[in-house]
Motif scaffolding. Structure first.
Motif, PDB file in Angstrom:
ATOM      1  N   VAL A 166       5.357   1.935  -1.375  1.00  0.00           N
ATOM      2  CA  VAL A 166       5.436   1.088  -0.183  1.00  0.00           C
ATOM      3  C   VAL A 166       5.719   1.953   1.033  1.00  0.00           C
TER       4      VAL A 166
ATOM      5  N   VAL B  95       3.515  -6.568   7.126  1.00  0.00           N
ATOM      6  CA  VAL B  95       3.679  -7.221   5.834  1.00  0.00           C
ATOM      7  C   VAL B  95       2.944  -8.549   5.855  1.00  0.00           C
TER       8      VAL B  95
ATOM      9  N   THR C 231      11.140  -3.524   2.492  1.00  0.00           N
ATOM     10  CA  THR C 231      10.655  -2.839   3.691  1.00  0.00           C
ATOM     11  C   THR C 231      11.791  -2.387   4.593  1.00  0.00           C
TER      12      THR C 231
ATOM     13  N   LEU D 106       1.813  -3.834   3.499  1.00  0.00           N
ATOM     14  CA  LEU D 106       2.335  -4.385   2.249  1.00  0.00           C
ATOM     15  C   LEU D 106       1.865  -5.823   2.079  1.00  0.00           C
TER      16      LEU D 106
ATOM     17  N   TYR E   6       3.045  -8.754  -0.011  1.00  0.00           N
ATOM     18  CA  TYR E   6       4.086  -9.182  -0.926  1.00  0.00           C
ATOM     19  C   TYR E   6       3.615 -10.471  -1.609  1.00  0.00           C
TER      20      TYR E   6
END
Ligand code: GDP
Length: 468
Positions: free
Chosen positions: A301, A336, A329, A307, A309
Protein backbone atom coordinates in the motif's frame (compact mmCIF):
# COMPACT_ATOMS: atom_id res chain seq x y z
CA UNK A 1 21.84 19.52 -49.57
CA UNK A 2 21.95 17.79 -46.23
CA UNK A 3 25.29 16.29 -45.35
CA UNK A 4 24.93 12.80 -43.97
CA UNK A 5 27.83 11.47 -41.99
CA UNK A 6 27.93 7.71 -42.40
CA UNK A 7 29.82 5.90 -45.13
CA UNK A 8 28.49 2.39 -44.48
CA UNK A 9 25.09 0.99 -45.36
CA UNK A 10 23.07 -0.81 -42.71
CA UNK A 11 20.37 -3.43 -43.11
CA UNK A 12 17.85 -5.11 -40.78
CA UNK A 13 14.46 -6.72 -40.68
CA UNK A 14 12.08 -3.91 -39.70
CA UNK A 15 8.97 -5.99 -39.07
CA UNK A 16 8.64 -8.49 -36.19
CA UNK A 17 10.29 -11.87 -36.77
CA UNK A 18 8.09 -14.91 -37.43
CA UNK A 19 5.69 -15.88 -40.16
CA UNK A 20 3.48 -13.18 -41.68
CA UNK A 21 2.01 -12.16 -44.99
CA UNK A 22 4.83 -9.68 -45.54
CA UNK A 23 8.18 -8.81 -44.02
CA UNK A 24 10.06 -5.56 -44.61
CA UNK A 25 13.83 -5.50 -44.85
CA UNK A 26 15.24 -2.01 -44.70
CA UNK A 27 18.57 -0.61 -45.87
CA UNK A 28 19.97 2.84 -45.15
CA UNK A 29 23.19 4.43 -46.32
CA UNK A 30 25.02 5.65 -49.42
CA UNK A 31 25.12 2.20 -51.07
CA UNK A 32 21.53 1.18 -50.25
CA UNK A 33 20.34 1.45 -53.85
CA UNK A 34 23.46 -0.05 -55.47
CA UNK A 35 23.45 -3.05 -53.13
CA UNK A 36 19.76 -3.70 -53.77
CA UNK A 37 20.15 -3.30 -57.55
CA UNK A 38 22.94 -5.90 -57.54
CA UNK A 39 20.47 -8.60 -56.48
CA UNK A 40 17.27 -7.17 -58.00
CA UNK A 41 15.85 -8.04 -61.43
CA UNK A 42 15.48 -4.39 -62.45
CA UNK A 43 18.97 -2.90 -62.72
CA UNK A 44 17.43 0.48 -63.66
CA UNK A 45 16.78 0.86 -59.93
CA UNK A 46 20.06 2.79 -59.64
CA UNK A 47 18.58 5.52 -61.87
CA UNK A 48 15.13 5.60 -60.28
CA UNK A 49 13.79 8.64 -58.51
CA UNK A 50 12.97 8.73 -54.80
CA UNK A 51 9.49 7.89 -53.53
CA UNK A 52 8.94 5.20 -56.15
CA UNK A 53 7.92 1.52 -55.97
CA UNK A 54 9.48 -1.27 -58.04
CA UNK A 55 8.19 -4.80 -58.49
CA UNK A 56 10.66 -7.55 -59.37
CA UNK A 57 12.56 -10.62 -58.19
CA UNK A 58 15.48 -10.96 -55.81
CA UNK A 59 18.09 -13.36 -57.13
CA UNK A 60 21.44 -14.55 -55.89
CA UNK A 61 23.72 -13.54 -58.80
CA UNK A 62 26.29 -16.21 -57.88
CA UNK A 63 23.95 -19.19 -58.05
CA UNK A 64 21.18 -17.70 -60.16
CA UNK A 65 18.65 -18.88 -57.57
CA UNK A 66 15.50 -16.76 -57.23
CA UNK A 67 14.77 -15.99 -53.59
CA UNK A 68 11.47 -14.11 -53.70
CA UNK A 69 9.19 -11.78 -55.60
CA UNK A 70 9.34 -8.44 -53.87
CA UNK A 71 8.35 -4.78 -53.98
CA UNK A 72 11.16 -2.29 -53.46
CA UNK A 73 10.31 1.14 -52.06
CA UNK A 74 12.99 3.71 -52.79
CA UNK A 75 13.71 6.92 -50.87
CA UNK A 76 16.46 9.29 -51.92
CA UNK A 77 18.49 11.33 -49.44
CA UNK A 78 17.57 13.59 -47.77
CA UNK A 79 13.87 12.79 -48.18
CA UNK A 80 13.84 9.69 -45.99
CA UNK A 81 13.52 8.68 -42.34
CA UNK A 82 17.29 8.66 -41.85
CA UNK A 83 17.97 11.40 -44.44
CA UNK A 84 20.13 8.83 -46.24
CA UNK A 85 19.21 6.73 -49.27
CA UNK A 86 16.75 4.20 -47.91
CA UNK A 87 15.40 1.03 -49.53
CA UNK A 88 12.55 -0.97 -48.06
CA UNK A 89 12.14 -4.43 -49.51
CA UNK A 90 8.73 -5.98 -48.92
CA UNK A 91 9.17 -9.70 -49.26
CA UNK A 92 7.07 -12.65 -48.16
CA UNK A 93 6.97 -13.03 -44.40
CA UNK A 94 8.79 -16.29 -43.88
CA UNK A 95 11.81 -16.58 -41.60
CA UNK A 96 13.60 -18.55 -44.30
CA UNK A 97 13.04 -15.91 -47.00
CA UNK A 98 14.07 -13.11 -44.63
CA UNK A 99 17.28 -14.94 -43.68
CA UNK A 100 18.12 -15.46 -47.35
CA UNK A 101 17.41 -11.82 -48.24
CA UNK A 102 19.51 -10.53 -45.34
CA UNK A 103 22.39 -12.89 -46.14
CA UNK A 104 22.34 -11.79 -49.77
CA UNK A 105 22.41 -8.09 -48.90
CA UNK A 106 25.18 -8.62 -46.34
CA UNK A 107 27.27 -10.46 -48.94
CA UNK A 108 26.83 -7.51 -51.30
CA UNK A 109 28.19 -4.93 -48.90
CA UNK A 110 25.58 -4.03 -46.30
CA UNK A 111 26.25 -4.35 -42.56
CA UNK A 112 23.73 -5.63 -40.03
CA UNK A 113 22.25 -2.65 -38.14
CA UNK A 114 22.61 -2.36 -34.39
CA UNK A 115 19.60 -1.81 -32.11
CA UNK A 116 18.07 1.59 -32.78
CA UNK A 117 20.65 2.43 -35.44
CA UNK A 118 18.14 3.70 -38.03
CA UNK A 119 16.67 6.13 -35.51
CA UNK A 120 20.14 7.07 -34.26
CA UNK A 121 21.12 7.96 -37.82
CA UNK A 122 17.93 9.99 -38.20
CA UNK A 123 18.97 11.95 -35.10
CA UNK A 124 22.64 12.35 -36.03
CA UNK A 125 21.73 13.37 -39.60
CA UNK A 126 19.45 16.07 -38.18
CA UNK A 127 16.09 14.58 -39.20
CA UNK A 128 14.84 14.83 -35.62
CA UNK A 129 16.07 15.82 -32.20
CA UNK A 130 16.70 13.43 -29.34
CA UNK A 131 13.31 13.85 -27.67
CA UNK A 132 11.67 13.07 -31.00
CA UNK A 133 13.89 10.02 -31.52
CA UNK A 134 12.90 8.75 -28.08
CA UNK A 135 9.27 9.30 -29.02
CA UNK A 136 9.73 6.78 -31.85
CA UNK A 137 10.40 4.09 -29.23
CA UNK A 138 7.46 5.33 -27.13
CA UNK A 139 5.14 5.30 -30.11
CA UNK A 140 6.11 1.73 -30.98
CA UNK A 141 5.50 0.73 -27.34
CA UNK A 142 2.28 2.73 -26.92
CA UNK A 143 -0.57 0.42 -25.95
CA UNK A 144 -3.26 2.88 -24.97
CA UNK A 145 -4.95 5.83 -26.64
CA UNK A 146 -3.36 8.35 -24.27
CA UNK A 147 0.21 7.03 -24.45
CA UNK A 148 -0.12 7.02 -28.22
CA UNK A 149 -1.31 10.63 -28.24
CA UNK A 150 1.49 11.86 -25.99
CA UNK A 151 4.18 9.99 -27.94
CA UNK A 152 2.84 11.34 -31.22
CA UNK A 153 2.91 14.91 -29.93
CA UNK A 154 6.51 14.42 -28.84
CA UNK A 155 7.43 12.85 -32.18
CA UNK A 156 5.93 15.79 -34.01
CA UNK A 157 8.18 18.09 -32.03
CA UNK A 158 5.71 19.76 -29.65
CA UNK A 159 7.83 19.22 -26.58
CA UNK A 160 11.06 20.08 -28.39
CA UNK A 161 9.66 23.39 -29.58
CA UNK A 162 8.66 24.34 -26.05
CA UNK A 163 12.18 23.58 -24.81
CA UNK A 164 13.84 25.46 -27.65
CA UNK A 165 11.76 28.55 -26.83
CA UNK A 166 12.80 28.33 -23.17
CA UNK A 167 16.46 27.95 -24.04
CA UNK A 168 16.41 30.74 -26.58
CA UNK A 169 15.14 33.18 -23.97
CA UNK A 170 17.78 32.15 -21.45
CA UNK A 171 20.61 32.17 -23.98
CA UNK A 172 20.20 35.89 -24.58
CA UNK A 173 20.71 36.66 -20.93
CA UNK A 174 23.52 34.17 -20.58
CA UNK A 175 25.29 35.95 -23.45
CA UNK A 176 24.97 39.33 -21.73
CA UNK A 177 26.34 37.90 -18.49
CA UNK A 178 29.28 36.35 -20.34
CA UNK A 179 29.94 39.73 -21.92
CA UNK A 180 30.15 41.30 -18.46
CA UNK A 181 32.70 38.65 -17.56
CA UNK A 182 34.79 39.57 -20.59
CA UNK A 183 35.06 43.09 -19.27
CA UNK A 184 36.48 41.66 -16.06
CA UNK A 185 37.56 44.35 -13.65
CA UNK A 186 35.54 47.10 -15.24
CA UNK A 187 32.41 46.55 -13.18
CA UNK A 188 29.87 46.95 -15.97
CA UNK A 189 26.34 45.57 -16.00
CA UNK A 190 24.94 44.79 -19.44
CA UNK A 191 22.30 42.42 -18.24
CA UNK A 192 19.42 44.19 -16.56
CA UNK A 193 19.05 42.39 -13.22
CA UNK A 194 15.34 43.11 -12.80
CA UNK A 195 14.60 41.84 -16.28
CA UNK A 196 16.67 38.73 -15.60
CA UNK A 197 14.81 38.04 -12.35
CA UNK A 198 11.48 38.32 -14.14
CA UNK A 199 12.59 36.06 -16.98
CA UNK A 200 13.97 33.50 -14.55
CA UNK A 201 10.75 33.33 -12.58
CA UNK A 202 8.86 32.79 -15.81
CA UNK A 203 11.16 30.13 -17.23
CA UNK A 204 11.38 28.33 -13.92
CA UNK A 205 7.59 28.34 -13.74
CA UNK A 206 7.40 26.61 -17.12
CA UNK A 207 10.10 24.09 -16.14
CA UNK A 208 8.30 23.26 -12.88
CA UNK A 209 5.02 22.92 -14.79
CA UNK A 210 6.64 20.43 -17.16
CA UNK A 211 8.07 18.57 -14.18
CA UNK A 212 4.65 18.33 -12.57
CA UNK A 213 3.24 16.94 -15.81
CA UNK A 214 5.62 14.00 -15.35
CA UNK A 215 3.29 12.67 -12.66
CA UNK A 216 0.59 12.23 -15.27
CA UNK A 217 3.13 11.31 -17.94
CA UNK A 218 4.44 8.51 -15.81
CA UNK A 219 0.93 7.24 -15.23
CA UNK A 220 0.20 7.35 -18.94
CA UNK A 221 3.39 5.59 -19.89
CA UNK A 222 3.88 3.08 -17.08
CA UNK A 223 0.40 2.68 -15.72
CA UNK A 224 -0.87 3.31 -12.24
CA UNK A 225 -0.44 0.77 -9.48
CA UNK A 226 -3.64 0.21 -7.54
CA UNK A 227 -3.59 -2.13 -4.55
CA UNK A 228 -6.75 -4.05 -3.76
CA UNK A 229 -6.84 -4.66 0.00
CA UNK A 230 -9.48 -5.83 2.42
CA UNK A 231 -10.43 -8.66 4.74
CA UNK A 232 -10.24 -12.25 3.61
CA UNK A 233 -13.28 -13.27 1.59
CA UNK A 234 -14.27 -9.68 0.83
CA UNK A 235 -14.00 -10.69 -2.83
CA UNK A 236 -10.60 -9.28 -3.84
CA UNK A 237 -9.68 -12.11 -6.18
CA UNK A 238 -13.17 -12.16 -7.66
CA UNK A 239 -12.98 -8.42 -8.30
CA UNK A 240 -9.55 -8.68 -9.87
CA UNK A 241 -10.75 -11.45 -12.10
CA UNK A 242 -13.80 -9.48 -13.09
CA UNK A 243 -11.59 -6.50 -13.93
CA UNK A 244 -9.19 -8.59 -15.94
CA UNK A 245 -12.02 -10.60 -17.42
CA UNK A 246 -10.01 -13.71 -17.06
CA UNK A 247 -9.41 -16.21 -14.30
CA UNK A 248 -5.89 -15.38 -13.25
CA UNK A 249 -6.25 -15.21 -9.48
CA UNK A 250 -7.19 -18.27 -7.48
CA UNK A 251 -10.72 -17.77 -6.23
CA UNK A 252 -11.61 -19.80 -3.20
CA UNK A 253 -14.07 -19.72 -0.31
CA UNK A 254 -11.42 -20.52 2.32
CA UNK A 255 -10.35 -17.27 4.04
CA UNK A 256 -6.79 -16.14 3.52
CA UNK A 257 -5.74 -18.26 0.56
CA UNK A 258 -4.41 -15.43 -1.57
CA UNK A 259 -0.99 -15.15 0.03
CA UNK A 260 1.06 -14.09 -2.90
CA UNK A 261 0.58 -10.88 -4.77
CA UNK A 262 -1.06 -11.18 -8.10
CA UNK A 263 -0.49 -8.33 -10.48
CA UNK A 264 -2.06 -7.65 -13.77
CA UNK A 265 -2.66 -4.79 -16.11
CA UNK A 266 -5.84 -3.60 -17.67
CA UNK A 267 -6.45 -0.56 -19.83
CA UNK A 268 -9.46 1.54 -18.85
CA UNK A 269 -10.41 4.57 -20.91
CA UNK A 270 -6.90 4.98 -22.28
CA UNK A 271 -5.20 4.64 -18.89
CA UNK A 272 -3.23 1.59 -17.87
CA UNK A 273 -3.94 0.24 -14.39
CA UNK A 274 -1.78 -2.35 -12.68
CA UNK A 275 -3.89 -4.08 -10.07
CA UNK A 276 -2.23 -5.80 -7.16
CA UNK A 277 -4.29 -8.31 -5.19
CA UNK A 278 -3.05 -8.71 -1.63
CA UNK A 279 -3.28 -11.18 1.19
CA UNK A 280 -6.36 -10.59 3.34
CA UNK A 281 -6.08 -8.15 6.21
CA UNK A 282 -7.04 -9.44 9.60
CA UNK A 283 -6.62 -8.18 13.12
CA UNK A 284 -5.63 -11.55 14.57
CA UNK A 285 -3.91 -13.51 11.89
CA UNK A 286 -4.59 -17.22 12.33
CA UNK A 287 -1.11 -18.28 11.42
CA UNK A 288 2.37 -16.99 10.87
CA UNK A 289 2.32 -17.16 7.10
CA UNK A 290 -0.68 -14.92 7.02
CA UNK A 291 0.84 -12.47 9.49
CA UNK A 292 3.70 -12.00 7.07
CA UNK A 293 1.15 -11.53 4.29
CA UNK A 294 -0.52 -8.71 6.20
CA UNK A 295 2.82 -7.02 6.78
CA UNK A 296 3.56 -7.19 3.10
CA UNK A 297 0.15 -5.78 2.25
CA UNK A 298 0.91 -2.65 4.27
CA UNK A 299 4.23 -2.46 2.47
CA UNK A 300 2.53 -2.66 -0.92
CA UNK A 301 0.00 0.00 0.00
CA UNK A 302 2.90 2.30 0.80
CA UNK A 303 4.33 1.84 -2.71
CA UNK A 304 1.02 2.08 -4.52
CA UNK A 305 -0.45 5.11 -6.25
CA UNK A 306 -3.96 4.23 -5.21
CA UNK A 307 -5.82 1.98 -2.77
CA UNK A 308 -9.02 0.11 -3.42
CA UNK A 309 -10.35 -0.87 -0.04
CA UNK A 310 -12.75 -3.74 -0.65
CA UNK A 311 -15.24 -4.98 1.93
CA UNK A 312 -18.22 -7.29 2.20
CA UNK A 313 -21.27 -5.04 2.72
CA UNK A 314 -22.96 -7.54 5.01
CA UNK A 315 -19.89 -8.13 7.14
CA UNK A 316 -18.76 -4.69 8.27
CA UNK A 317 -20.48 -1.53 9.49
CA UNK A 318 -19.57 1.81 7.87
CA UNK A 319 -17.61 2.93 10.93
CA UNK A 320 -15.52 -0.25 10.87
CA UNK A 321 -14.74 0.21 7.19
CA UNK A 322 -13.67 3.79 7.76
CA UNK A 323 -11.49 2.79 10.71
CA UNK A 324 -9.76 0.04 8.71
CA UNK A 325 -9.12 2.33 5.77
CA UNK A 326 -7.65 4.94 8.04
CA UNK A 327 -5.39 2.45 9.73
CA UNK A 328 -4.13 1.18 6.40
CA UNK A 329 -3.35 4.62 5.01
CA UNK A 330 -2.18 6.33 8.23
CA UNK A 331 0.56 8.78 7.36
CA UNK A 332 0.22 8.16 3.62
CA UNK A 333 -1.03 10.58 1.03
CA UNK A 334 -2.75 8.43 -1.54
CA UNK A 335 -6.20 8.37 -3.08
CA UNK A 336 -8.52 5.74 -1.65
CA UNK A 337 -11.67 4.23 -3.10
CA UNK A 338 -14.01 2.41 -0.73
CA UNK A 339 -15.57 -0.49 -2.59
CA UNK A 340 -18.52 -2.29 -1.02
CA UNK A 341 -18.92 -5.75 -2.51
CA UNK A 342 -21.73 -8.30 -2.70
CA UNK A 343 -24.63 -5.92 -3.31
CA UNK A 344 -26.54 -9.01 -4.40
CA UNK A 345 -26.59 -10.20 -0.77
CA UNK A 346 -26.90 -6.84 0.99
CA UNK A 347 -30.13 -5.48 2.46
CA UNK A 348 -31.44 -2.21 1.07
CA UNK A 349 -31.08 -0.56 4.49
CA UNK A 350 -27.42 -1.62 4.71
CA UNK A 351 -26.76 0.03 1.37
CA UNK A 352 -28.56 3.18 2.51
CA UNK A 353 -26.50 3.28 5.71
CA UNK A 354 -23.25 3.15 3.71
CA UNK A 355 -24.38 5.79 1.25
CA UNK A 356 -25.27 8.07 4.13
CA UNK A 357 -22.04 7.47 6.02
CA UNK A 358 -19.86 8.16 2.97
CA UNK A 359 -22.06 10.83 1.42
CA UNK A 360 -20.37 13.77 3.10
CA UNK A 361 -16.84 12.34 3.29
CA UNK A 362 -13.75 12.67 1.12
CA UNK A 363 -13.49 9.03 0.11
CA UNK A 364 -15.62 8.00 -2.85
CA UNK A 365 -17.78 4.93 -2.29
CA UNK A 366 -18.55 2.42 -5.01
CA UNK A 367 -21.04 -0.39 -4.47
CA UNK A 368 -20.88 -3.44 -6.68
CA UNK A 369 -21.12 -7.17 -6.98
CA UNK A 370 -17.87 -8.60 -8.26
CA UNK A 371 -19.35 -12.08 -8.31
CA UNK A 372 -22.38 -11.01 -10.35
CA UNK A 373 -20.44 -8.60 -12.56
CA UNK A 374 -22.64 -5.69 -11.50
CA UNK A 375 -21.46 -2.13 -10.99
CA UNK A 376 -18.02 -2.65 -12.52
CA UNK A 377 -18.48 0.28 -14.91
CA UNK A 378 -19.07 2.56 -11.91
CA UNK A 379 -15.80 1.37 -10.40
CA UNK A 380 -13.95 1.87 -13.67
CA UNK A 381 -15.32 5.40 -14.00
CA UNK A 382 -14.33 6.16 -10.39
CA UNK A 383 -10.80 4.85 -11.00
CA UNK A 384 -10.30 7.01 -14.06
CA UNK A 385 -11.81 10.07 -12.37
CA UNK A 386 -9.48 9.62 -9.42
CA UNK A 387 -6.34 9.52 -11.58
CA UNK A 388 -7.37 12.30 -13.93
CA UNK A 389 -8.48 14.45 -11.02
CA UNK A 390 -5.27 14.26 -9.05
CA UNK A 391 -2.77 14.22 -11.91
CA UNK A 392 -4.40 16.75 -14.22
CA UNK A 393 -4.82 19.21 -11.37
CA UNK A 394 -1.05 19.46 -11.36
CA UNK A 395 -0.65 19.65 -15.09
CA UNK A 396 -1.01 23.17 -16.37
CA UNK A 397 1.29 22.62 -19.35
CA UNK A 398 -0.15 21.28 -22.59
CA UNK A 399 2.97 19.19 -22.99
CA UNK A 400 3.22 16.07 -20.87
CA UNK A 401 6.64 14.77 -19.91
CA UNK A 402 6.72 10.97 -19.95
CA UNK A 403 10.42 10.20 -20.04
CA UNK A 404 12.43 9.73 -16.83
CA UNK A 405 15.55 11.09 -18.49
CA UNK A 406 13.70 14.28 -19.43
CA UNK A 407 12.28 14.63 -15.93
CA UNK A 408 15.77 14.32 -14.40
CA UNK A 409 17.14 16.94 -16.79
CA UNK A 410 14.26 19.29 -15.94
CA UNK A 411 14.97 18.79 -12.23
CA UNK A 412 18.61 19.73 -12.77
CA UNK A 413 17.61 22.77 -14.81
CA UNK A 414 15.10 23.86 -12.15
CA UNK A 415 17.72 23.55 -9.39
CA UNK A 416 20.23 25.70 -11.30
CA UNK A 417 17.58 28.27 -12.18
CA UNK A 418 16.68 28.46 -8.50
CA UNK A 419 20.37 29.03 -7.71
CA UNK A 420 20.52 31.90 -10.23
CA UNK A 421 17.42 33.37 -8.64
CA UNK A 422 18.93 33.21 -5.14
CA UNK A 423 22.14 34.59 -6.55
CA UNK A 424 20.32 37.60 -7.97
CA UNK A 425 18.47 38.20 -4.71
CA UNK A 426 21.66 38.12 -2.68
CA UNK A 427 23.74 40.09 -5.17
CA UNK A 428 26.09 37.23 -5.99
CA UNK A 429 28.88 37.87 -8.50
CA UNK A 430 28.33 37.64 -12.25
CA UNK A 431 30.68 34.69 -12.55
CA UNK A 432 28.55 32.47 -10.30
CA UNK A 433 25.31 33.58 -11.95
CA UNK A 434 26.72 32.85 -15.39
CA UNK A 435 27.96 29.41 -14.29
CA UNK A 436 24.56 28.36 -12.94
CA UNK A 437 22.80 29.67 -16.01
CA UNK A 438 25.18 27.64 -18.19
CA UNK A 439 24.35 24.51 -16.19
CA UNK A 440 20.63 25.14 -16.55
CA UNK A 441 21.02 25.63 -20.30
CA UNK A 442 23.06 22.45 -20.59
CA UNK A 443 20.41 20.45 -18.75
CA UNK A 444 17.65 21.74 -21.06
CA UNK A 445 19.85 21.08 -24.08
CA UNK A 446 20.38 17.48 -23.05
CA UNK A 447 16.70 16.73 -23.49
CA UNK A 448 16.61 17.58 -27.18
CA UNK A 449 20.20 16.46 -27.74
CA UNK A 450 21.58 19.90 -28.59
CA UNK A 451 24.11 18.81 -26.01
CA UNK A 452 24.81 15.07 -25.97
CA UNK A 453 27.54 12.58 -25.26
CA UNK A 454 28.27 9.29 -26.97
CA UNK A 455 27.43 7.45 -23.72
CA UNK A 456 24.02 9.08 -23.54
CA UNK A 457 23.25 8.23 -27.17
CA UNK A 458 24.37 4.65 -26.70
CA UNK A 459 22.23 4.20 -23.62
CA UNK A 460 19.18 5.63 -25.38
CA UNK A 461 19.44 3.82 -28.70
CA UNK A 462 20.41 0.40 -27.42
CA UNK A 463 17.01 0.28 -25.73
CA UNK A 464 15.44 0.14 -29.18
CA UNK A 465 15.10 -3.14 -31.01
CA UNK A 466 17.06 -4.04 -34.12
CA UNK A 467 15.46 -2.65 -37.25
CA UNK A 468 14.12 0.53 -35.60
P1 GDP B 1 -10.73 -12.65 -1.24
O1 GDP B 1 -10.32 -13.54 -0.12
O2 GDP B 1 -10.98 -11.27 -0.77
O3 GDP B 1 -9.81 -12.70 -2.43
O4 GDP B 1 -12.16 -13.18 -1.72
P2 GDP B 1 -12.56 -14.10 -2.97
O5 GDP B 1 -12.51 -13.32 -4.22
O6 GDP B 1 -11.81 -15.38 -2.90
O7 GDP B 1 -14.11 -14.33 -2.66
C1 GDP B 1 -14.55 -14.95 -1.49
C2 GDP B 1 -15.91 -15.57 -1.72
O8 GDP B 1 -16.89 -14.56 -1.95
C3 GDP B 1 -15.94 -16.49 -2.94
O9 GDP B 1 -16.72 -17.61 -2.63
C4 GDP B 1 -16.63 -15.65 -3.99
O10 GDP B 1 -17.31 -16.41 -4.94
C5 GDP B 1 -17.59 -14.82 -3.15
N1 GDP B 1 -17.96 -13.55 -3.81
C6 GDP B 1 -17.16 -12.63 -4.35
N2 GDP B 1 -17.85 -11.59 -4.83
C7 GDP B 1 -19.15 -11.85 -4.59
C8 GDP B 1 -20.39 -11.15 -4.86
O11 GDP B 1 -20.43 -10.06 -5.43
N3 GDP B 1 -21.54 -11.74 -4.43
C9 GDP B 1 -21.53 -12.95 -3.80
N4 GDP B 1 -22.70 -13.44 -3.42
N5 GDP B 1 -20.40 -13.62 -3.55
C10 GDP B 1 -19.22 -13.11 -3.92
Amino acid sequence: MVQTIFSDTIVALSTPPGAGALAVVRLSGPAAVVITAAVFSKKSLTQAAGHTLHYGTLRDPDTGEIIDEVVVALYRAPRSFTREDVVEISCHGSDYVVRQVLALLLRHGARLAEAGEFTKRAFLNGAMDLAQAEAVADLIAADSALSHKVALNQLRGGFSQELRDLRARLVQFAALLELELDFGEEDVEFADRTGLARLLAEVRGVVLGLLRSFELGNVIKNGITAVIAGRPNAGKSTLLNALLREERAIVSAIPGTTRDFIEDEVSIDGLRFRFVDTAGLRDNPADEVEAIGVQRTRQRVKQAAMLLYLFDLSELAPAEVQAEMQELTAGLDLPVLAVGNKTDLALAETIRAFEQAFGAGQTPLVLLSAGQNQGLETLQAALVAQVRGSALENTASATIVTNVRHARALETAAAHLAAVQTGLDTGRGTELLAADLRHALAALGEITGEISSEDLLTSIFTQFCIGK
